[in-house]
Design a protein around this motif. Sequence first.
Motif, PDB file in Angstrom:
ATOM      1  N   TYR A 209       0.866  -1.183   0.000  1.00 44.13           N
ATOM      2  CA  TYR A 209       0.000   0.000   0.000  1.00 44.13           C
ATOM      3  C   TYR A 209       0.894   1.222   0.000  1.00 44.13           C
ATOM      4  O   TYR A 209       2.014   1.201   0.500  1.00 44.13           O
ATOM      5  N   SER A 210       0.367   2.280  -0.586  1.00 40.15           N
ATOM      6  CA  SER A 210       1.184   3.453  -0.847  1.00 40.15           C
ATOM      7  C   SER A 210       0.396   4.683  -0.444  1.00 40.15           C
ATOM      8  O   SER A 210      -0.621   5.013  -1.056  1.00 40.15           O
ATOM      9  N   VAL A 211       0.842   5.345   0.607  1.00 36.76           N
ATOM     10  CA  VAL A 211       0.101   6.488   1.139  1.00 36.76           C
ATOM     11  C   VAL A 211       1.063   7.297   2.005  1.00 36.76           C
ATOM     12  O   VAL A 211       2.038   6.745   2.532  1.00 36.76           O
ATOM     13  N   ASN A 212       0.818   8.608   2.137  1.00 37.49           N
ATOM     14  CA  ASN A 212       1.668   9.415   3.023  1.00 37.49           C
ATOM     15  C   ASN A 212       1.250   9.165   4.473  1.00 37.49           C
ATOM     16  O   ASN A 212       0.336   9.798   4.999  1.00 37.49           O
ATOM     17  N   HIS A 213       1.935   8.209   5.099  1.00 44.13           N
ATOM     18  CA  HIS A 213       1.559   7.754   6.431  1.00 44.13           C
ATOM     19  C   HIS A 213       1.707   8.842   7.495  1.00 44.13           C
ATOM     20  O   HIS A 213       1.083   8.809   8.552  1.00 44.13           O
ATOM     21  N   GLY A 214       2.512   9.863   7.160  1.00 44.69           N
ATOM     22  CA  GLY A 214       2.702  10.985   8.096  1.00 44.69           C
ATOM     23  C   GLY A 214       1.415  11.752   8.361  1.00 44.69           C
ATOM     24  O   GLY A 214       1.322  12.498   9.335  1.00 44.69           O
ATOM     25  N   ASN A 215       0.423  11.558   7.494  1.00 43.19           N
ATOM     26  CA  ASN A 215      -0.863  12.253   7.694  1.00 43.19           C
ATOM     27  C   ASN A 215      -1.845  11.444   8.547  1.00 43.19           C
ATOM     28  O   ASN A 215      -3.003  11.834   8.695  1.00 43.19           O
ATOM     29  N   HIS A 217      -2.709  10.923  11.568  1.00 41.16           N
ATOM     30  CA  HIS A 217      -3.573  11.499  12.616  1.00 41.16           C
ATOM     31  C   HIS A 217      -4.541  12.552  12.089  1.00 41.16           C
ATOM     32  O   HIS A 217      -5.407  13.020  12.816  1.00 41.16           O
ATOM     33  N   ARG A 218      -4.406  12.912  10.807  1.00 43.81           N
ATOM     34  CA  ARG A 218      -5.345  13.877  10.206  1.00 43.81           C
ATOM     35  C   ARG A 218      -6.450  13.171   9.428  1.00 43.81           C
ATOM     36  O   ARG A 218      -7.414  13.798   9.009  1.00 43.81           O
ATOM     37  N   TRP A 219      -6.293  11.875   9.185  1.00 44.69           N
ATOM     38  CA  TRP A 219      -7.261  11.164   8.347  1.00 44.69           C
ATOM     39  C   TRP A 219      -8.580  10.930   9.072  1.00 44.69           C
ATOM     40  O   TRP A 219      -8.645  10.919  10.305  1.00 44.69           O
ATOM     41  N   SER A 220      -9.588  10.619   8.256  1.00 49.62           N
ATOM     42  CA  SER A 220     -10.875  10.215   8.818  1.00 49.62           C
ATOM     43  C   SER A 220     -10.728   8.786   9.360  1.00 49.62           C
ATOM     44  O   SER A 220      -9.799   8.058   9.003  1.00 49.62           O
ATOM     45  N   PRO A 266      -5.952  10.140   0.485  1.00 46.42           N
ATOM     46  CA  PRO A 266      -7.278  10.393   1.055  1.00 46.42           C
ATOM     47  C   PRO A 266      -7.430  11.840   1.502  1.00 46.42           C
ATOM     48  O   PRO A 266      -6.451  12.570   1.629  1.00 46.42           O
ATOM     49  N   GLY A 267      -8.666  12.225   1.769  1.00 45.20           N
ATOM     50  CA  GLY A 267      -8.924  13.540   2.338  1.00 45.20           C
ATOM     51  C   GLY A 267      -8.653  13.525   3.833  1.00 45.20           C
ATOM     52  O   GLY A 267      -8.558  12.466   4.456  1.00 45.20           O
ATOM     53  N   GLU A 268      -8.524  14.730   4.396  1.00 41.30           N
ATOM     54  CA  GLU A 268      -8.366  14.821   5.849  1.00 41.30           C
ATOM     55  C   GLU A 268      -9.743  14.909   6.499  1.00 41.30           C
ATOM     56  O   GLU A 268     -10.701  15.377   5.872  1.00 41.30           O
TER      57      GLU A 268
END
Length: 339
Positions: A209-215, A217-220, A266-268
């Motif tokens: 899986y490929s995603v900016n994991h640093g975000n 705590h901002r994700w839904s 994803p969106g925040e």
Amino acid sequence: MMGDPMISKGITLTRHLLDDRTPIEGDLGALLIKIGTVSKLISREVNRAALHGKLGYTGEINVQGEQIAQLDLWSNDVLVDALKETGLVCTMVSEEMEAPLHVDRNCLPGSYVVCFDPVDGSSNIDINGTVGTIFSVRHRRGHGREHMAADILRKGTEQVAAGYVMYGPSTMFVYAAGHAVHGFTWDHTLDDYVLTHPDIRIPRQGKTYSVNHGNYHRWSEPTRRVVDYLSTPDKATGRPYSLRYVGSMVADLHRTLLEGGLFMYPGEAGEGKNAKGKLRLLYEVAPMAYIVEQAGGRASTGDERILDIEPSEYHQRVPIIIGSPDDVILAEEFYQGKR
Ligand code: AHM
Ligand code: MG
């Protein structure tokens, strides 16, 4: 792959696109050949940017509020000039231009609307990382400037071609035009793209899986649960997936296309300015969704198919989950409350 019959036949991009057996409408082939030619110039410039003082930023901020790299501007201008020159492109939308560009003299019947991101992943330029160019082609529908918005703001299903160029260890040109996805590798000695990846099919399921994991705590909540699920060990379902993230959508999606798995931006959570994520529908998300679907994959926001979204703004952002069909369906189940 020495001795591979496909490579030893040396089918170049031009020969492939002009071949009567390639199901592509007349002028579209010429347009793709032109984009291929420009991409060779961009590739050369990316390659020697450090030697020619083309690293770094211009100091300007684009319509997205992001810093503009020198190469972003240079590549945008080269692409705009080349597309104008074809006589086939009536309207252009670029990540680097606030307003669409209308070329009156090119607006003949059968001409095209092209949306593009000249250098995607530009934060990678200064570290000699992989970047790319993304493009999307639709038919022009109306006549004249007043039809521009109606010509541009159309669903992804109305694309007639889309593609990307990846400036990696090799430069690759990958395109789809309604039937299949083909990949070409630039052969420096021939100064041409050669068909190396005919009829790319994405695996049904992947391992990354490929995603900016640093975000995180901002994700839904559903996004966090998808990522928690994929990273939780479970032998029976092939978990944990590995995390791979280049930060260049072209590079991350190219890997996903060849090896399967999932790419997400994803969106925040909440109603803030990043609620729809970062990536733009017309010149990043829709073309990639078109390519991945034609390779047998799937692309959605979690709630709806990307290609069915009716755009309302030129630089509109949308969340994206894209990749292997089984992996995307699994992620959608979290958003739809089925898991
Ligand atoms: P850009 O076109 O301005 O370079 O932005 C798009 C890029 C994508 O290639 C990549 O997937 C994403 O931005 C990375 O963003 P982040 O650094 O937030 O993870
Ligand atoms: Mg981009």
